[in-house]
Design an enzyme around this catalytic site. Structure first.
Site, PDB file in Angstrom:
ATOM      1  N   GLU A  28       0.934  -1.196  -0.002  1.00  0.00           N
ATOM      2  CA  GLU A  28       0.145  -0.166   0.090  1.00  0.00           C
ATOM      3  C   GLU A  28       0.862   1.234  -0.124  1.00  0.00           C
ATOM      4  OE1 GLU A  28      -1.025   1.621   3.645  1.00  0.00           O
ATOM      5  OE2 GLU A  28      -1.095  -0.407   4.810  1.00  0.00           O
ATOM      6  N   LYS A 162      -4.249  -2.512  15.306  1.00  0.00           N
ATOM      7  CA  LYS A 162      -3.900  -1.408  16.327  1.00  0.00           C
ATOM      8  C   LYS A 162      -4.990  -1.737  17.431  1.00  0.00           C
ATOM      9  CE  LYS A 162      -1.396   1.609  13.465  1.00  0.00           C
ATOM     10  NZ  LYS A 162      -1.960   1.235  12.142  1.00  0.00           N
TER      11      LYS A 162
END
Length: 308
Positions: A28, A162
């Site tokens: 990405e 996360k």
């Protein structure tokens, strides 16, 4: 493929690798434009590509440049994505606008999966996925990454999610949409900076060959959608769970108090983390990405061998 040429530029190296059925790994560009400061972001992107090459695969960093989906960036394009401060994060909803108006965009997990799928790439390495945000019952803030995983045939290798997210609800969402969550040599769902989140993956898989076989079987069955491969951060770079979670909790509250929402939340929290931890979190971020690149390359290599 012909009708896509209007929107898609695949580098010669990637095109040749795909034609010869060699292993290719997508990367990405949001991590370049929004995840790290310049020039470390460009250096990290080049190191990610290096880790993939060293493990028998061809890297294909994806970005939107001047209204084109670029699959496989050269050094100048990586530099452009890393140094330009006006590049927006681009998700599925943004893609037609970015292309039609000839804009630049950093690809998220979602748009990288779309670009990879359009090019015929089956494996993608990233840091962590987006998911269900904390307080989503009030805000409905759920990353588009999860929907993309439910419909696009690309395997995503990540270090979990996360802990700025509600990891429990993220896993529930993945289950609802039938997305297999595999742990590479682990039973635990990792939490990006830490190897454990307190939650489990669906299946512990010990070899990349087995993962490649699972991908092949899933898609041969016509079961559309991706597979999430969770690869924990290497132990030597893992951060203390209580320490990192305390900082994240405080920063999430701070972001809410400042009415920071949507796609601005994660960059805000990451910048704060890098500052408070004196860049220890940035070092951990880089190393977990490199680790994911190595595993993704091995999966892509094993998957490519199935079609030879």
């Amino acid at each position: 493929m012909n009708n896509l040429e209007e929107f898609l530029d695949i580098s010669e190296e990637v095109k040749e690798a795909l034609h010869e059925k060699k292993a290719v790994v997508a990367l990405e560009s949001t991590i370049i434009s929004h995840g790290m400061p310049y020039p470390e972001n460009v250096e990290s992107a080049l190191n990610s590509e290096k880790n993939i090459r060293e493990n028998n695969a061809v890297p294909a960093t994806i970005a939107i440049i001047k209204g084109r989906i670029k699959v496989g960036l050269n050094k100048e394009e990586l530099e452009y994505m890393g140094s330009n401060k006006n590049i927006a994060k681009s998700s599925r909803r943004d893609l037609p606008v970015m292309l039609a108006l000839k804009k630049d965009g950093a690809t998220t997990v979602t748009t990288t999966m779309i670009g990879a799928s359009l090019a015929g790439i089956k494996v993608f390495a990233t840091g962590g996925i987006g998911g269900v945000h904390r307080y989503a019952q009030e805000t409905f803030d759920i990353s588009a990454d999860l929907q993309e995983l439910s419909k696009t045939n690309v395997a995503v290798v990540c270090a979990g999610a996360k802990s700025i997210l509600d990891i429990g609800l993220t896993i529930e969402y993945l289950e609802t949409f039938g997305i297999p969550v595999l742990g590479y040599k682990t039973e635990n769902f990792p939490a990006f900076y830490t190897r454990e989140s307190g939650y489990k993956v669906d299946y512990k898989i010990d070899t990349t060959k087995d993962i490649a076989n699972i991908l092949d079987t899933k898609w041969k069955l016509g079961l559309n959608g991706g597979v999430l491969v969770c690869n924990p951060i290497p132990e030597e770079y893992e951060m203390d769970k209580d320490y990192i979670n305390k900082i994240i909790d405080e920063t999430v509250k701070e972001a809410r108090d400042k009415n920071i929402s949507g796609k601005d939340v994660t960059p805000y929290i990451l910048a704060k983390l890098h500052s408070v931890t004196e860049n220890k979190s940035l070092k951990a971020n880089k190393e977990l990405v490199y680790n994911n690149c190595r595993v993704a390359a091995n999966i892509a290599y094993d998957y490519s061998n199935l079609s030879r």
